[in-house]
Design a protein around this motif. Structure first.
Motif, PDB file in Angstrom:
ATOM      1  N   ILE A 166       0.860  -1.183   0.000  1.00  0.00           N
ATOM      2  CA  ILE A 166       0.000   0.000   0.000  1.00  0.00           C
ATOM      3  C   ILE A 166       0.902   1.240   0.000  1.00  0.00           C
ATOM      4  O   ILE A 166       1.722   1.421   0.911  1.00  0.00           O
ATOM      5  CB  ILE A 166      -0.941   0.020   1.213  1.00  0.00           C
ATOM      6  N   ASP A 167       0.780   2.060  -1.024  1.00  0.00           N
ATOM      7  CA  ASP A 167       1.604   3.256  -1.122  1.00  0.00           C
ATOM      8  C   ASP A 167       1.266   4.202   0.028  1.00  0.00           C
ATOM      9  O   ASP A 167       0.089   4.505   0.270  1.00  0.00           O
ATOM     10  CB  ASP A 167       1.361   3.954  -2.463  1.00  0.00           C
ATOM     11  N   PRO A 168       2.297   4.690   0.769  1.00  0.00           N
ATOM     12  CA  PRO A 168       2.019   5.539   1.940  1.00  0.00           C
ATOM     13  C   PRO A 168       1.444   6.907   1.575  1.00  0.00           C
ATOM     14  O   PRO A 168       0.877   7.581   2.447  1.00  0.00           O
ATOM     15  CB  PRO A 168       3.402   5.685   2.591  1.00  0.00           C
ATOM     16  N   PHE A 169       1.564   7.339   0.314  1.00  0.00           N
ATOM     17  CA  PHE A 169       1.056   8.656  -0.075  1.00  0.00           C
ATOM     18  C   PHE A 169      -0.343   8.569  -0.709  1.00  0.00           C
ATOM     19  O   PHE A 169      -1.194   9.407  -0.454  1.00  0.00           O
ATOM     20  CB  PHE A 169       2.029   9.324  -1.059  1.00  0.00           C
ATOM     21  N   THR A 170      -0.559   7.548  -1.536  1.00  0.00           N
ATOM     22  CA  THR A 170      -1.851   7.437  -2.243  1.00  0.00           C
ATOM     23  C   THR A 170      -2.815   6.489  -1.566  1.00  0.00           C
ATOM     24  O   THR A 170      -4.023   6.549  -1.806  1.00  0.00           O
ATOM     25  CB  THR A 170      -1.608   6.958  -3.676  1.00  0.00           C
ATOM     26  N   GLY A 171      -2.294   5.567  -0.740  1.00  0.00           N
ATOM     27  CA  GLY A 171      -3.161   4.582  -0.105  1.00  0.00           C
ATOM     28  C   GLY A 171      -3.603   3.496  -1.052  1.00  0.00           C
ATOM     29  O   GLY A 171      -4.462   2.682  -0.702  1.00  0.00           O
ATOM     30  N   ARG A 172      -3.029   3.428  -2.226  1.00  0.00           N
ATOM     31  CA  ARG A 172      -3.376   2.405  -3.201  1.00  0.00           C
ATOM     32  C   ARG A 172      -2.255   1.357  -3.310  1.00  0.00           C
ATOM     33  O   ARG A 172      -1.125   1.605  -2.910  1.00  0.00           O
ATOM     34  CB  ARG A 172      -3.615   3.046  -4.572  1.00  0.00           C
ATOM     35  N   SER A 173      -2.621   0.213  -3.889  1.00  0.00           N
ATOM     36  CA  SER A 173      -1.636  -0.841  -4.091  1.00  0.00           C
ATOM     37  C   SER A 173      -0.632  -0.402  -5.159  1.00  0.00           C
ATOM     38  O   SER A 173      -1.007   0.085  -6.225  1.00  0.00           O
ATOM     39  CB  SER A 173      -2.328  -2.136  -4.524  1.00  0.00           C
ATOM     40  N   ALA A 174       0.643  -0.591  -4.868  1.00  0.00           N
ATOM     41  CA  ALA A 174       1.697  -0.188  -5.800  1.00  0.00           C
ATOM     42  C   ALA A 174       2.886  -1.130  -5.629  1.00  0.00           C
ATOM     43  O   ALA A 174       3.114  -1.697  -4.546  1.00  0.00           O
ATOM     44  CB  ALA A 174       2.121   1.252  -5.559  1.00  0.00           C
ATOM     45  N   LEU A 175       3.638  -1.284  -6.703  1.00  0.00           N
ATOM     46  CA  LEU A 175       4.825  -2.144  -6.672  1.00  0.00           C
ATOM     47  C   LEU A 175       5.992  -1.379  -6.061  1.00  0.00           C
ATOM     48  O   LEU A 175       6.374  -0.309  -6.539  1.00  0.00           O
ATOM     49  CB  LEU A 175       5.195  -2.606  -8.085  1.00  0.00           C
TER      50      LEU A 175
END
Length: 298
Positions: A166-175
């Motif tokens: 989980i990206d700490p800035f967007t809150g979305r799943s990211a690689l």
């Protein structure tokens, strides 16, 4: 005084006469004197032969010890050659020699010389094999030094792993394309392997960024540094201090973002670091003059 002089003269005459008679008798073969001469000469020859035999026997024993050690050395060389990726059969110019020197009878000087010649040939063969093995092993060591197996941060612990998160800035799943090492600001960042600096810049996302090319399409990336000690084109040693931990760029706190790219494709750095866990630790290279001029970033 006259008596002493006369006595001395008589002694000298007697010695001279004895010497003359002895030499004449020896040359002409007088029975008694000839026998005495033959006995003396025979004794001298026997002593000389005994001395030579003792020395030849000592040489033979030493030669046997040398041959036994050479056999052990050849056996060790064949085992080590497998580690160096060399087939000993490639060196067939000189056949293997060796074996303990077994003395069933006294050896002559000619036989010892022939054995020494064979030993010299075998030593030359072993020397050639060892030289090639040294070259191969040195080449392998250089290649290992160019693989990123050195821990890039010693004073810290692993935070985020490689993979989806989980990206700490967007809150979305990211690689997440690397490893995050949590550490105090100013902690040393070390080169994971030797290579050449190909990138030293300020990146919008990575902050103060360094990329090192290790050859064979392999690059390591070090991001979010607070200070950089190298510049583009520098030759880097494995374990050298190249920067300090910071929180520049797209970062939520002080840490090192470490990546390994093969042909520009991100790989899991943990696989490389785990492979180097059994390798000897390389001491951090010391810098003499602090940060290089023009390369310091904050």
């Amino acid at each position: 005084m006259a008596l002493m002089g006369l006595s001395l003269a008589l002694m000298l005459m007697s010695a001279g006469l004895y010497h003359w008679v002895f030499l004449k008798g020896a040359r002409e073969g007088w029975p008694v004197i000839g026998t005495l001469v033959r006995l003396v000469v025979k004794d001298e020859f026997e002593q000389r032969d005994r001395f030579m035999r003792e020395n030849l026997d000592a040489m033979a024993r030493k030669l046997g010890e040398m041959q036994a050690k050479l056999v052990q050395l050849e056996s060790l060389g064949e085992r080590v050659s497998g580690l160096a990726g060399i087939n000993p059969a490639e060196f067939k110019g000189t056949p293997h020699q060796g074996g303990a020197l077994v003395e069933g009878r006294p050896l002559s000087l000619e036989e010892l010389q022939a054995t020494l010649a064979d030993l010299e040939k075998s030593t030359g063969h072993s020397n050639d094999l060892m030289t090639v093995m040294e070259s191969r092993l040195f080449d392998q060591r250089i290649k290992n030094m160019m693989v990123p197996t050195q821990q890039p941060v010693k004073e810290g612990h692993l935070g985020s792993n490689f993979g989806w998160r989980i990206d700490p800035f967007t809150g979305r799943s990211a690689l997440h394309t690397g490893l995050d090492f949590q550490a105090d600001p100013g902690a040393a960042i070390l080169a994971a392997a030797g290579g050449i600096v190909v990138t030293q810049e300020v990146h919008p996302a990575y902050g103060n960024l360094i990329e090192i090319d290790h050859g064979n399409d392999l690059i390591t990336r070090y991001a979010h540094a607070s200070r950089i000690y190298v510049k583009k084109g520098d030759l880097i040693k494995r374990g050298q201090k190249i920067a300090e931990v910071g929180t520049t760029g797209r970062s939520t706190g002080p840490h090192l973002h470490f990546e390994v790219l093969v042909q520009s494709v991100p790989q899991d750095p943990q696989k490389f670091l785990s492979a180097g866990s059994n390798l000897p630790v390389i001491q951090t290279a010391k810098l003499g003059n602090g940060p290089q001029q023009g390369a310091t970033r904050r």
